[in-house]
Design an enzyme around this catalytic site. Structure first.
Site, PDB file in Angstrom:
ATOM      1  N   LYS A 117      40.058  33.281  39.887  1.00  0.00           N
ATOM      2  CA  LYS A 117      39.230  34.493  39.160  1.00  0.00           C
ATOM      3  C   LYS A 117      37.931  34.279  38.588  1.00  0.00           C
ATOM      4  CE  LYS A 117      43.566  36.566  37.487  1.00  0.00           C
ATOM      5  NZ  LYS A 117      43.242  37.785  37.969  1.00  0.00           N
ATOM      6  N   LYS A 200      43.769  30.582  52.873  1.00  0.00           N
ATOM      7  CA  LYS A 200      44.728  31.499  52.492  1.00  0.00           C
ATOM      8  C   LYS A 200      44.013  32.981  53.106  1.00  0.00           C
ATOM      9  CE  LYS A 200      47.024  33.769  48.876  1.00  0.00           C
ATOM     10  NZ  LYS A 200      46.893  34.083  47.285  1.00  0.00           N
ATOM     11  N   LYS A 203      43.719  40.072  51.105  1.00  0.00           N
ATOM     12  CA  LYS A 203      43.264  41.334  51.089  1.00  0.00           C
ATOM     13  C   LYS A 203      41.718  41.172  50.177  1.00  0.00           C
ATOM     14  CE  LYS A 203      43.936  45.993  49.969  1.00  0.00           C
ATOM     15  NZ  LYS A 203      43.457  46.623  48.632  1.00  0.00           N
TER      16      LYS A 203
END
Ligand code: SF4
Length: 338
Positions: A117, A200, A203
């Site tokens: 994040k 990974k 989206k």
């Protein structure tokens, strides 16, 4: 004792190849053997999308359609919406007393997600919400309210299962032997790489092929996929193992994968032709899924499937919660109603 699988996904967008090869393909096999609950985790999705409820709402149905198109059978699995099971929220509150803030910060999955994040949004720790930090506690509630004891996960999610096991042990120690400790059902293929070579597919990472992508979109995406950077000319020899095109050939091209490998290694195949071949295989792979999806959409049966699954899940959750409240001595009016 009956084995119960609990698993699910956050409805933040349509499913992509990573979801299929990394999770749903395995669930389709598991539905034949176990009592399986599949949660559409809208409450968890809101931890990151609390200011965008429309997105979460829209994607509940989209994800359900994807699940069904991929072969999850509502006669065999219970597909339900998390927010419609208030017992999960209730249990999350009870469990929140059994976990320290320090322990949540030490959870390796949480640590990694906080780091990601910060990299993505430049967040400092101060802007993390209470809901985000507490999502392993809510996950423990998801699992235990359905008495789930087998949880399909990838290696990176093992700490979440361990956290749940700790909560269960503490709960049972204090309130009596009520809950089952879940076990992880490790899926070694749970992580599918992205088109850019990222470990990974995601989206938000912009490196995914979605199950609903049309042939033109698939083509554009594959044409920009990462190949072996050492290969400049068509007849250069290359290493397919560092190439994402070869990686996806292995997933969707059963027929001539050894030929692709040999020709690449021996400089007998150009990357453009190789990508075009992959596009054909990928479009073929997606076609039956998209056809099934369209059929389900036309039949307009998804709402009913979700409603029935959620009702079944509600019954199970109520049953567990009754025992939990008795053990916690907060079943105040049950005596009166007897
Ligand atoms: Fe990748 Fe195919 Fe190019 Fe080899 S020939 S580097 S497998 S795209």
């Amino acid at each position: 004792m009956e084995k119960i699988i609990l698993t699910g996904l956050r409805p933040t967008g349509n499913l992509h190849l990573g979801h299929y090869f990394g999770a749903v393909r395995n669930w389709v096999k598991l539905q034949e053997e176990y009592q399986t609950y599949i949660e559409i985790a809208d409450v968890q999705a809101l931890t990151d999308n609390f200011n965008n409820p429309e997105k979460v709402r829209k994607n509940v149905k989209e994800v359900a359609l994807d699940f069904l198109a991929l072969g999850l059978d509502p006669k065999k699995v219970t597909i339900f919406i998390q927010s419609a099971i208030p017992e999960i929220a209730e249990l999350t509150v009870f469990y929140s007393n059994l976990v320290t803030i320090a322990r949540l910060y030490r959870n390796p999955t949480i640590k990694t997600e906080i780091k990601q994040k910060k990299e993505l949004f430049g967040n400092d720790g101060e802007s993390l919400t209470y809901g985000f930090l507490g999502y392993p506690v809510s996950q423990a509630a998801d699992i235990t309210v359905f008495n789930g004891n087998l949880i399909p996960v990838g290696e990176d999610q093992l700490p979440l299962i361990e956290q749940c096991r700790e909560i269960v042990r503490k709960f049972n120690h204090i309130y009596g032997d009520i809950l089952r400790e879940p076990e992880a059902l490790l899926d070694k293929n749970a992580r599918i790489k992205g088109l850019d070579g990222n470990e990974k597919m995601g989206k938000s990472l912009g490196n995914a092929i979605f199950l609903v992508d049309d042939p033109e979109t698939v083509s554009k995406k594959i044409m920009s996929a990462k190949t072996d950077p050492q290969k400049i000319k068509k007849d250069d020899k290359a290493d397919p193992e560092v190439c994402m095109v070869y990686y996806y050939h292995k997933l969707v091209n059963d027929n001539n994968i050894s030929t692709v490998c040999k020709e690449c290694q021996n400089g007998m195949r150009g990357c453009v032709a190789c990508k075009k071949e992959l596009i054909e295989h990928m479009v073929e792979f997606l076609k039956p899924i998209q056809e099934k999806r369209k059929e389900l959409e036309e039949q307009k049966i998804v709402d009913q499937i979700l409603k029935e699954g959620t009702q079944k899940a509600q019954e199970k959750a109520k049953e567990t919660m009754k025992k939990i409240k008795e053990s916690m001595k907060i079943d105040y009016f049950d005596e009166i109603s007897k």
